[in-house]
Design a protein around this motif. Structure first.
Motif, short mmCIF file in Angstrom:
data_model
loop_
_atom_site.label_atom_id
_atom_site.label_comp_id
_atom_site.label_asym_id
_atom_site.label_seq_id
_atom_site.Cartn_x
_atom_site.Cartn_y
_atom_site.Cartn_z
N LEU A 67 0.82 -1.21 0.00
CA LEU A 67 0.00 0.00 0.00
C LEU A 67 0.86 1.26 0.00
CD1 LEU A 67 -2.80 -1.00 2.54
CD2 LEU A 67 -3.11 -0.57 0.10
N VAL A 68 1.89 1.28 0.83
CA VAL A 68 2.76 2.46 0.93
C VAL A 68 3.47 2.71 -0.40
CG1 VAL A 68 4.86 3.36 2.01
CG2 VAL A 68 3.08 2.29 3.43
N GLU A 69 3.99 1.66 -1.02
CA GLU A 69 4.70 1.82 -2.29
C GLU A 69 3.76 2.27 -3.40
OE1 GLU A 69 6.53 -1.93 -2.96
OE2 GLU A 69 8.15 -1.60 -1.48
N THR A 70 2.54 1.72 -3.43
CA THR A 70 1.58 2.13 -4.45
C THR A 70 1.18 3.59 -4.27
OG1 THR A 70 0.69 -0.13 -4.54
CG2 THR A 70 -0.68 1.63 -5.46
N ALA A 71 0.93 3.99 -3.02
CA ALA A 71 0.55 5.38 -2.75
C ALA A 71 1.67 6.33 -3.14
CB ALA A 71 0.21 5.54 -1.27
N ALA A 72 2.91 5.96 -2.85
CA ALA A 72 4.05 6.83 -3.17
C ALA A 72 4.18 7.00 -4.69
CB ALA A 72 5.33 6.24 -2.59
N ALA A 73 3.98 5.91 -5.44
CA ALA A 73 4.09 6.00 -6.90
C ALA A 73 3.00 6.88 -7.48
CB ALA A 73 4.01 4.59 -7.50
N LEU A 74 1.80 6.78 -6.94
CA LEU A 74 0.69 7.59 -7.44
C LEU A 74 0.90 9.07 -7.12
CD1 LEU A 74 -2.34 5.30 -6.49
CD2 LEU A 74 -1.26 5.58 -8.74
N ARG A 75 1.41 9.36 -5.92
CA ARG A 75 1.68 10.76 -5.55
C ARG A 75 2.78 11.34 -6.43
NH1 ARG A 75 1.82 8.62 -0.12
NH2 ARG A 75 -0.15 9.00 0.99
N ALA A 76 3.78 10.54 -6.76
CA ALA A 76 4.89 11.03 -7.57
C ALA A 76 4.42 11.42 -8.96
CB ALA A 76 5.98 9.96 -7.66
N ASP A 77 3.48 10.67 -9.50
CA ASP A 77 2.97 10.96 -10.84
C ASP A 77 1.95 12.09 -10.85
OD1 ASP A 77 4.53 8.99 -11.93
OD2 ASP A 77 2.95 7.46 -11.89
N ARG A 78 1.31 12.32 -9.71
CA ARG A 78 0.24 13.33 -9.63
C ARG A 78 0.46 14.18 -8.39
NH1 ARG A 78 -0.87 8.48 -10.93
NH2 ARG A 78 -2.05 7.91 -12.82
N PRO A 79 1.38 15.14 -8.43
CA PRO A 79 1.67 15.98 -7.26
C PRO A 79 0.41 16.65 -6.74
CG PRO A 79 3.30 16.34 -8.98
CD PRO A 79 2.21 15.49 -9.59
N GLY A 80 0.27 16.63 -5.43
CA GLY A 80 -0.89 17.25 -4.80
C GLY A 80 -2.04 16.30 -4.55
N LEU A 81 -1.95 15.09 -5.08
CA LEU A 81 -3.02 14.11 -4.89
C LEU A 81 -3.02 13.63 -3.44
CD1 LEU A 81 -5.23 12.28 -6.20
CD2 LEU A 81 -3.41 10.59 -6.56
N ALA A 82 -4.17 13.69 -2.80
CA ALA A 82 -4.31 13.22 -1.42
C ALA A 82 -4.60 11.72 -1.44
CB ALA A 82 -5.44 13.97 -0.71
N VAL A 83 -3.68 10.92 -0.91
CA VAL A 83 -3.83 9.47 -0.92
C VAL A 83 -3.76 8.94 0.51
CG1 VAL A 83 -3.01 7.29 -1.86
CG2 VAL A 83 -2.65 9.41 -3.14
N GLN A 84 -4.75 8.14 0.87
CA GLN A 84 -4.75 7.45 2.15
C GLN A 84 -4.71 5.95 1.87
OE1 GLN A 84 -8.16 8.66 4.47
NE2 GLN A 84 -8.02 10.77 3.73
N THR A 85 -4.25 5.18 2.86
CA THR A 85 -4.21 3.73 2.73
C THR A 85 -4.88 3.09 3.94
OG1 THR A 85 -2.05 3.50 3.81
CG2 THR A 85 -2.06 3.83 1.41
N ARG A 86 -5.45 1.91 3.70
CA ARG A 86 -6.14 1.25 4.79
C ARG A 86 -6.17 -0.26 4.56
NH1 ARG A 86 -10.04 4.64 5.38
NH2 ARG A 86 -11.67 3.73 4.07
N GLN A 87 -5.83 -1.03 5.58
CA GLN A 87 -6.01 -2.47 5.55
C GLN A 87 -7.24 -2.82 6.39
OE1 GLN A 87 -2.87 -5.44 5.28
NE2 GLN A 87 -1.45 -3.90 6.10
N VAL A 88 -8.05 -3.74 5.88
CA VAL A 88 -9.29 -4.12 6.56
C VAL A 88 -9.32 -5.63 6.74
CG1 VAL A 88 -11.81 -4.07 6.46
CG2 VAL A 88 -10.49 -2.16 5.54
N ALA A 89 -9.67 -6.06 7.93
CA ALA A 89 -9.74 -7.50 8.24
C ALA A 89 -11.03 -8.08 7.68
CB ALA A 89 -9.65 -7.73 9.74
N ALA A 90 -11.07 -8.24 6.36
CA ALA A 90 -12.23 -8.82 5.68
C ALA A 90 -11.79 -9.21 4.28
CB ALA A 90 -13.38 -7.82 5.63
N GLY A 91 -12.65 -9.91 3.57
CA GLY A 91 -12.37 -10.27 2.20
C GLY A 91 -12.45 -9.06 1.29
N GLY A 92 -11.88 -9.19 0.11
CA GLY A 92 -11.84 -8.05 -0.81
C GLY A 92 -13.21 -7.53 -1.19
N ALA A 93 -14.13 -8.42 -1.59
CA ALA A 93 -15.45 -7.98 -2.03
C ALA A 93 -16.26 -7.35 -0.90
CB ALA A 93 -16.21 -9.14 -2.67
N PRO A 94 -16.40 -8.02 0.26
CA PRO A 94 -17.15 -7.38 1.35
C PRO A 94 -16.56 -6.04 1.78
CG PRO A 94 -16.84 -9.71 1.80
CD PRO A 94 -15.99 -9.40 0.60
#
Length: 291
Positions: A67-94
């Motif tokens: 998550l951290v690496e993905t967020a960093a890459a997205l911010r680098a390509d789009r300066p000023g983009l507000a990106v948050q990350t979150r892990q959730v103890a559940a399956g992907g679809a729910p």
């Protein structure tokens, strides 16, 4: 602050492609982007879960690093983009369906081609497309580069579901600064008239009326938006739409609302496009929290 754009990420190439599209959508809407990783699978993905232990496993380091690496890459390509990350103890679809209750848009990736329609997307993408509480953007790995300046494509037939997709497609085309392509598939019916020629003329005239009505609807909200009317004679609307998607930057489809089966929630044409379109597909689901 506006509702966030939610992207489901699991480290796969499909989900990372979806995250890039989600970042573009957040940038256009001036909305925050939230990268969400549901790290539990129904069978644990190899994580030993003791059924007698009331505690769920905590977030894992690999997921956090991804998550951290993905967020960093997205911010680098789009300066000023507000990106948050979150892990959730559940399956992907729910996880993503629950997150969609307060989202502007949910973006998911797909697996690409496969032998069974339900497996083309993967269980997560298919479930989210059918059950989310907001619009869902499905990003499929394209066979060829998608033209970013291509039109936003939507099928119109005068139905309520098509009208919902029409409004969403017009807004998308306006925000992207591109053309809105209105496609209507028609065919003559000899049951309606005495001759095939008269039947064809009548069907062609009705197609023009459907397209003119859709254009007038768009003009009321976006008077300067370029609109391309595309009446196409044919029988299989889904096949026509899939072929037209080759030169589109986005296809917008409607949904039927809530029900018991994901395939029935989307409708046959929408289902086909979500699985087989040559560009990203936006399922115009209503925002339940704004009803």
């Amino acid at each position: 602050m506006s509702d966030p754009i939610i992207a489901g990420v699991d480290g796969s190439p499909a989900s990372l492609g979806a995250a890039r599209h989600a970042a573009d959508a957040a940038h256009r809407r001036d909305a925050p982007l939230v990268l969400v990783h549901g790290y539990l699978h129904a069978f644990g993905y190899g994580i030993p879960i003791n059924p007698y232990d009331g505690e769920l496993p905590g977030p894992n380091e690999d997921g956090e690093r991804m998550l951290v690496e993905t967020a960093a890459a997205l911010r680098a390509d789009r300066p000023g983009l507000a990106v948050q990350t979150r892990q959730v103890a559940a399956g992907g679809a729910p996880t993503l369906i629950e997150e969609s209750r307060h989202a502007e848009l949910v973006v998911v990736g797909s697996r690409g081609h496969g032998g069974f329609a339900g497996l083309l997307l993967g269980s997560v993408s298919s479930q989210v497309a059918g059950h989310a509480h907001c619009p869902v953007l499905v990003v499929r790995p394209p066979e060829a580069p998608v033209d970013a300046d291509g039109p936003v494509l939507v099928g119109v037939d005068g139905s309520a579901h098509a009208d919902t997709a029409l409004h969403v497609a017009a807004d998308e085309a306006a925000s992207r600064g591109t053309t809105l392509a209105l496609l209507h598939v028609w065919w003559p019916s000899s049951m309606r008239d005495t001759t095939e020629v008269v039947a064809a003329d009548g069907a062609r005239r009705e197609a023009g009326e459907v397209l003119d009505s859709a254009t007038a609807t768009v003009r009321r909200r976006h008077p300067d938006l370029p609109v391309d009317q595309r009446p196409v004679e044919g029988v299989e609307a889904d096949a026509v739409m899939v072929e037209a998607s080759r030169k589109a930057s986005l296809v917008v489809v409607g949904s039927r609302g809530r029900g018991g089966f994901a395939g029935l929630l989307l409708g046959s044409v929408s289902q086909t496009l979500v699985h087989h379109a040559h560009c990203p597909v936006l399922v115009a689901r209503p925002h339940s929290h704004r009803a």
